[in-house]
Design an enzyme around this catalytic site. Structure first.
Site, PDB file in Angstrom:
ATOM      1  CG  PHE A   1      -2.003   0.972   1.216  1.00 49.46           C
ATOM      2  CD1 PHE A   1      -3.163   0.734   0.500  1.00 49.46           C
ATOM      3  CD2 PHE A   1      -1.886   2.164   1.909  1.00 49.46           C
ATOM      4  CE1 PHE A   1      -4.190   1.665   0.482  1.00 49.46           C
ATOM      5  CE2 PHE A   1      -2.915   3.098   1.897  1.00 49.46           C
ATOM      6  CZ  PHE A   1      -4.071   2.846   1.180  1.00 49.46           C
TER       7      PHE A   1
ATOM      8  CG  ASP B   1      -0.335  -2.492   7.216  1.00 49.44           C
ATOM      9  OD1 ASP B   1      -1.437  -2.841   7.719  1.00 49.44           O
ATOM     10  OD2 ASP B   1      -0.160  -1.386   6.670  1.00 49.44           O
TER      11      ASP B   1
ATOM     12  CE1 TYR C   1      -9.569   2.797   6.434  1.00 53.81           C
ATOM     13  CE2 TYR C   1      -8.707   4.017   8.310  1.00 53.81           C
ATOM     14  CZ  TYR C   1      -8.586   3.593   7.004  1.00 53.81           C
ATOM     15  OH  TYR C   1      -7.494   3.944   6.279  1.00 53.81           O
ATOM     16  CE  LYS C   2      -8.035  -0.321   4.776  1.00 53.68           C
ATOM     17  NZ  LYS C   2      -6.573  -0.245   4.700  1.00 53.68           N
TER      18      LYS C   2
ATOM     19  NE  ARG D   1     -10.052  -2.906  -2.912  1.00 55.08           N
ATOM     20  CZ  ARG D   1      -9.539  -2.290  -1.841  1.00 55.08           C
ATOM     21  NH1 ARG D   1      -8.385  -2.672  -1.349  1.00 55.08           N
ATOM     22  NH2 ARG D   1     -10.163  -1.271  -1.288  1.00 55.08           N
TER      23      ARG D   1
HETATM   24  C1  LIG Z   1      -5.965   0.935   4.451  1.00 56.03           C
HETATM   25  C2  LIG Z   1      -4.510   0.792   4.614  1.00 56.03           C
HETATM   26  C3  LIG Z   1      -3.766   1.773   5.268  1.00 56.03           C
HETATM   27  C4  LIG Z   1      -4.442   3.023   5.731  1.00 56.03           C
HETATM   28  O1  LIG Z   1      -3.618   3.873   6.427  1.00 56.03           O
HETATM   29  P1  LIG Z   1      -4.250   5.193   7.067  1.00 56.03           P
HETATM   30  O2  LIG Z   1      -3.185   5.730   7.909  1.00 56.03           O
HETATM   31  O3  LIG Z   1      -5.469   4.763   7.816  1.00 56.03           O
HETATM   32  O4  LIG Z   1      -4.658   6.094   5.961  1.00 56.03           O
HETATM   33  C5  LIG Z   1      -2.402   1.563   5.441  1.00 56.03           C
HETATM   34  N1  LIG Z   1      -1.818   0.425   4.984  1.00 56.03           N
HETATM   35  C6  LIG Z   1      -2.518  -0.532   4.347  1.00 56.03           C
HETATM   36  C7  LIG Z   1      -1.829  -1.759   3.862  1.00 56.03           C
HETATM   37  C8  LIG Z   1      -3.883  -0.374   4.134  1.00 56.03           C
HETATM   38  O5  LIG Z   1      -4.564  -1.299   3.493  1.00 56.03           O
END
Ligand SMILES: *Cc1c(COP(=O)(O)O)cnc(C)c1O
Length: 429
Positions: free
Chosen positions: A130, A204, A229-230, A388
């Site tokens: 990401f 992560d 939030y996921k 997705r």
């Molecule tokens: C959704 C996601 C994030 C989100 O990071 P924020 O700090 O909440 O914006 C980070 N890393 C991964 C792999 C994600 O899927």
């Protein structure tokens, strides 16, 4: 044929996890396949937030830090999340955002390696990680004078950890489930490989915590972070979480040494003295409204514990993604879709990703107009444009997977995605 609609309905009728859906305020007329981007609103959250706003804040005001336990929230909610990722109580806190927490632990890991194994010059990750993870890593690499080395495919990770370059790796930083392809990495094997060459691991869990069993301790991981939030359903911008293995937690100051991570914040001393253990990974005042919503979200996942917990959720998630992928292959042939997520259960997260050379964004928009909510992720040199579809086993039904494929087939067969209205890019895709 894979399965008729009636057979999908029959699966829902005998699904032992089906009662968990009642814990959510699902909007009517929507098939929501985007819980991997923003989890659905739990039914308990609105009432709970009203209570926090009107009573704890509105009436009790400052006393709520003690009387309502606001000050304990990062650890208390952290203990609940700990149950979902295979670590013990007191080892994990809810705080800040995923990006900010990644900065803290990656910085701590690099500082440890600078002390223990000086001269190592690489942070290794995947090019398809990401973007925020890569951006944060670039910043930490600059601070420590390290190089961020990116491999082009997960299959290249063992080689990056082997041979001469392996001895140069300070930290292996990976996302357990790839946000774009849905590939699930083997955390135990990769952590062992990293440790074998003296590297530390940062994981992560954004697309795995709450979706599948995560065994940080059993895998002997070093640091982990994840998203609220996921799959944890904590609401937009919910606080994230951070874990450091207890063998490391006391060793280094994390770089954002704020007062909430001080051993005694209310002594108001001028010198920073880090709290013992994971407490030092806090920074400033917790966002109490966000914390309250996060706790309601985490509770929706913990509600599965009496029904088989994450193992049962995982089994349902694999059945859902399997069904969806099979039906797409069967019913949408000849429309230029390629399945990007792996078929092997051991390598698949909780999403199905389809690639298409043309129109991926517009097809997603046309589906949304029909009430089937997935999302679009732009491709690059390595990965094509992707449609997705995330499957949250807490609330997604088999018949929804079935109906979603029928909508996809109709959108492709009718060509309705070519309409101009579906081809205008929104700011958030
Ligand atoms: C959704 C996601 C994030 C989100 O990071 P924020 O700090 O909440 O914006 C980070 N890393 C991964 C792999 C994600 O899927």
């Amino acid at each position: 044929m894979t399965m008729s609609r009636d057979q999908a309905l029959a699966l829902d009728a005998k699904d032992p996890l089906a009662p968990l859906r009642a814990a959510f305020s699902l909007p009517p007329g929507r098939i929501y396949l985007d819980g991997n981007s923003l989890g659905v609103l739990p039914a308990a959250t609105s009432q709970r937030l009203r209570e926090v706003v009107e009573h704890e804040w509105g009436t009790e005001l400052i006393e709520s830090w003690n009387s309502a336990g606001w000050i304990e929230q990062p650890g208390r909610i952290g203990d609940k999340i700990a149950r979902l990722v295979g670590v013990g109580p007191g080892e994990l806190v809810a705080a800040d955002s995923t990006s900010v927490n990644l900065y803290k632990v990656l910085h701590a890991a690099c500082a440890m390696q600078r002390a223990d194994r000086p001269g190592r010059r690489l942070i290794v990750s995947e090019r398809s990680n990401f973007p925020t993870d890569l951006y944060i890593a670039q910043s930490v690499a600059r601070e420590f004078g390290l190089e961020l080395k990116l491999v082009d495919a997960p299959e290249a990770l063992p080689a990056a950890l082997g041979g001469e370059s392996g001895a140069e790796v300070a930290v292996l930083m990976l996302t357990q489930v790839n946000y774009r392809t849905g590939v699930l990495l083997d955390m135990a094997a990769l952590t062992a490989a990293a440790h074998g060459v003296g590297a530390l691991t940062v994981w992560d869990l954004a697309h795995s915590a709450g979706a599948l069993p995560v065994a940080l301790k059993d895998c002997d991981a070093d640091f982990a972070i994840g998203c609220g939030y996921k799959y944890l359903n904590g609401g937009p911008g919910a606080p994230a979480f951070v874990w450091a293995h207890p063998r490391h937690a006391d060793r280094f100051w994390q770089p954002l040494s704020g007062w909430m991570g001080h051993a005694a914040p209310f002594e108001f001393t001028s010198d920073y003295r880090p709290a013992p253990g994971i407490g030092r990974y806090l920074c400033g005042t917790p966002a109490i409204l966000g914390m309250a919503a996060l706790e309601c979200g985490v509770d929706t996942v913990l509600a599965a514990e009496p029904l088989g917990g994450l193992a049962a959720l995982r089994a349902k998630s694999l059945a859902l993604t399997d069904l969806f992928a099979n039906l797409v292959e069967e019913r949408c042939t000849g429309h230029g879709l390629t399945l990007v997520s792996p078929r092997e259960p051991a390598r698949r997260g909780s999403q199905v990703c389809l690639a298409r050379d043309e129109g991926a964004y517009a097809i997603v928009q046309a589906l949304i107009a029909r009430g089937v909510v997935g999302d679009f992720r732009a491709g690059d040199a390595q990965v094509p444009d992707i449609l997705r579809f995330g499957f949250t086993p807490l609330y997604t039904r088999f018949v929804e997977a079935w109906d979603a494929v029928e909508h996809l087939r109709a959108v492709l067969e009718s060509g309705e995605w070519k309409r101009a209205e579906f081809n205008r890019r929104n700011a958030v895709t």
